[in-house]
Design an enzyme around this catalytic site. Structure first.
Site, PDB file in Angstrom:
ATOM      1  N   LYS A  37      45.191  50.310  44.995  1.00 41.03           N
ATOM      2  CA  LYS A  37      44.589  50.440  43.666  1.00 41.03           C
ATOM      3  C   LYS A  37      43.113  50.014  43.713  1.00 41.03           C
ATOM      4  O   LYS A  37      42.676  49.332  44.656  1.00 41.03           O
ATOM      5  CB  LYS A  37      45.354  49.574  42.671  1.00 41.03           C
ATOM      6  CG  LYS A  37      45.274  48.066  42.965  1.00 41.03           C
ATOM      7  CD  LYS A  37      46.212  47.256  42.080  1.00 41.03           C
ATOM      8  CE  LYS A  37      46.165  45.777  42.449  1.00 41.03           C
ATOM      9  NZ  LYS A  37      47.176  45.001  41.690  1.00 41.03           N
TER      10      LYS A  37
ATOM     11  N   TYR B 284      13.590  35.683  37.844  1.00 39.38           N
ATOM     12  CA  TYR B 284      13.605  35.450  36.403  1.00 39.38           C
ATOM     13  C   TYR B 284      13.984  34.013  36.065  1.00 39.38           C
ATOM     14  O   TYR B 284      14.930  33.464  36.625  1.00 39.38           O
ATOM     15  CB  TYR B 284      14.610  36.387  35.723  1.00 39.38           C
ATOM     16  CG  TYR B 284      14.292  37.854  35.891  1.00 39.38           C
ATOM     17  CD1 TYR B 284      13.060  38.366  35.517  1.00 39.38           C
ATOM     18  CD2 TYR B 284      15.242  38.719  36.405  1.00 39.38           C
ATOM     19  CE1 TYR B 284      12.782  39.723  35.656  1.00 39.38           C
ATOM     20  CE2 TYR B 284      14.977  40.075  36.543  1.00 39.38           C
ATOM     21  CZ  TYR B 284      13.740  40.569  36.169  1.00 39.38           C
ATOM     22  OH  TYR B 284      13.481  41.897  36.303  1.00 39.38           O
TER      23      TYR B 284
HETATM   24  C1  LIG Z   1      47.856  44.253  42.787  1.00 34.42           C
HETATM   25  C2  LIG Z   1      49.328  44.122  42.892  1.00 34.42           C
HETATM   26  C3  LIG Z   1      49.922  43.771  44.123  1.00 34.42           C
HETATM   27  C4  LIG Z   1      49.130  43.343  45.332  1.00 34.42           C
HETATM   28  O1  LIG Z   1      48.794  41.967  45.222  1.00 34.42           O
HETATM   29  P1  LIG Z   1      48.069  41.210  46.434  1.00 34.42           P
HETATM   30  O2  LIG Z   1      48.057  39.786  46.026  1.00 34.42           O
HETATM   31  O3  LIG Z   1      46.695  41.780  46.529  1.00 34.42           O
HETATM   32  O4  LIG Z   1      48.868  41.471  47.653  1.00 34.42           O
HETATM   33  C5  LIG Z   1      51.300  43.800  44.206  1.00 34.42           C
HETATM   34  N1  LIG Z   1      52.060  44.134  43.130  1.00 34.42           N
HETATM   35  C6  LIG Z   1      51.521  44.447  41.936  1.00 34.42           C
HETATM   36  C7  LIG Z   1      52.415  44.783  40.789  1.00 34.42           C
HETATM   37  C8  LIG Z   1      50.141  44.435  41.761  1.00 34.42           C
HETATM   38  O5  LIG Z   1      49.609  44.737  40.578  1.00 34.42           O
END
Ligand SMILES: *Cc1c(COP(=O)(O)O)cnc(C)c1O
Length: 414
Positions: free
Chosen positions: A47, A277
């Site tokens: 993702k 800045y």
């Molecule tokens: C993002 C996510 C993961 C992965 O989590 P990590 O800590 O990056 O391994 C697993 N399951 C779900 C439902 C997620 O949203």
């Protein structure tokens, strides 16, 4: 008399800024996590553009290195995997009433279902004349997505009724952990227990489950009793540690992203020179400043003054405010023994400036930027913006034990 024509300086071809993604590191991390999770299967969570690493190249590498499944939050992300010709099992789990469930069903994308989606998924299956594949999600304590425990029996029986109609198959039950990055906390035990009970309810009701899955990266690494049939790993495949007190190296993981640019200006300034800045930093003596052409538009948190930048083998903290496009380091003596401004004349112009990488040679790490920004490594890599081109090196062959093995052809961006 002809005037002398001075040729312009040649433009060199070194990229101005890039996130170099070492696919061999990703392949290595997949192999490492697979061996920890076995016999459970491994889902590579890609993702958010693979946490900023580029979804398509990462997905291909992960599958070639032995990942069994891919995971995305959104159906739109999963559809991009299919558009790229990737036909591996994919699960998407975060939906709204605008989600294109019909496209997901027609493209063979498995759908997480917390409750309200069930009717939409069944309607999509009816329209597409193809049974949907769903993974029922139970909230075992995280308090985000997933059916409440009180609503679970009803969700299971509604889903099984649709299954009996031939509109869908319940192929998975899953949940997500709240505190797995703190392995001593007791809430994980309670979540595991609740998950077992939810699975039993689904199986008793007639679900023939292919995969029961609960573990994220921290649970995969610290709690074998969460592995069930499959683990869902994101952070770990990118080589980063989910734990405060354990480094990537201690976990046998290799960070896959190196963020680098080139020093854009190197200039001597007098004592009392304010920087950036707000003039929050003022040089305490004559010194040499280096301009680093990355800023918050590139995804570097504006708050992260003090973050490390490595130039010519020395790591300097960012001084003054981080701006939209640029930030400044002080090559001067603060924190350095025996500095003389003559050491860094204009020669640093164009030198490679590394903000973070795999840590080899004592180089800076994502976690130092996370500390400087008051956040976690997840956020630092995920926020690196599309203004920074991704460059791919290595491939699914893994590292052969040596980080930074021979770069292969650039596979292009995702
Ligand atoms: C993002 C996510 C993961 C992965 O989590 P990590 O800590 O990056 O391994 C697993 N399951 C779900 C439902 C997620 O949203």
């Amino acid at each position: 008399m002809n005037p002398t024509v001075v040729p312009p300086p040649a433009r060199d071809t070194v990229p101005e800024r890039q996130a170099v993604i070492n696919l061999s590191a990703i392949a290595h991390n997949i192999a490492q996590l697979r061996s920890i999770a076995a016999p459970a299967k491994l889902m590579a969570v890609v993702k958010a553009d693979a946490y900023g690493h580029g979804m398509i190249p990462v997905a291909r590498t992960a599958l070639a290195a032995g990942a069994h499944w891919l995971g995305t939050a959104h159906v739109a992300e999963a559809l991009k995997l299919r558009e790229a010709g990737i036909d591996a099992p994919v699960l998407a789990w975060l939906h709204t009433p605008s989600t294109d469930f019909a496209a997901a069903v027609s493209q063979g994308i498995d759908l997480g279902c917390s409750g309200w989606e069930l009717e939409h998924i069944a309607a999509a299956a009816r329209a597409e004349e193809r049974p949907a594949r769903i993974h029922l999600k139970i909230d075992t304590g995280l308090g985000r997505n997933g059916s409440s425990m009180a609503g679970w029996d009803a969700l299971v029986s509604d889903a099984i009724a649709f299954q009996d109609e031939g509109l869908l198959r319940v192929v998975g039950v899953f949940s997500h952990l709240a505190v797995a990055d703190e392995p001593h906390r007791p809430e994980t035990d309670a979540q595991i227990q609740a998950f077992r009970e939810a699975v039993a309810v689904a199986e008793d009701a007639g679900a023939d489950l292919e995969v029961r899955h609960l573990a994220n990266t921290p649970a995969t690494l610290s709690r074998p009793d969460t592995h069930f049939d499959m683990v869902r790993t994101g952070l770990g495949i990118y080589g980063l540690s989910p734990f405060e007190d354990r480094t990537s190296a201690q976990l046998g993981l290799v960070p896959a992203m190196t963020l680098q640019t080139r020093v854009a200006l190197c200039k001597d300034v007098p004592s009392g020179q304010g920087v950036s800045y707000g003039l929050n930093y003022v040089s305490g003596r004559p010194t040499t400043l280096g301009l680093i052409p990355l800023g918050y538009a590139d995804g570097i948190p504006r708050i992260a003054t003090g973050g490390p930048v490595r130039v010519n083998g020395v790591t300097y903290p960012v001084v003054g405010r981080i701006a939209m496009d640029q930030m400044v380091i002080d090559f001067g003596p603060d924190g350095r023994e025996g500095f003389s401004a003559a050491e860094v004349p204009g020669s640093a112009l164009g030198a490679t400036a590394v903000l973070f990488g795999d840590g080899s040679g004592g180089g800076p790490l994502v976690e130092q930027w996370a500390d400087a920004a008051g956040t976690v490594n997840y956020e630092v890599v995920t926020r690196i913006s599309q203004r920074v081109p991704r460059t791919y090196v290595g491939g699914p062959g893994g590292l052969d034990g040596t980080p930074g093995s021979e770069p292969a052809a650039d596979e292009g961006g995702a």
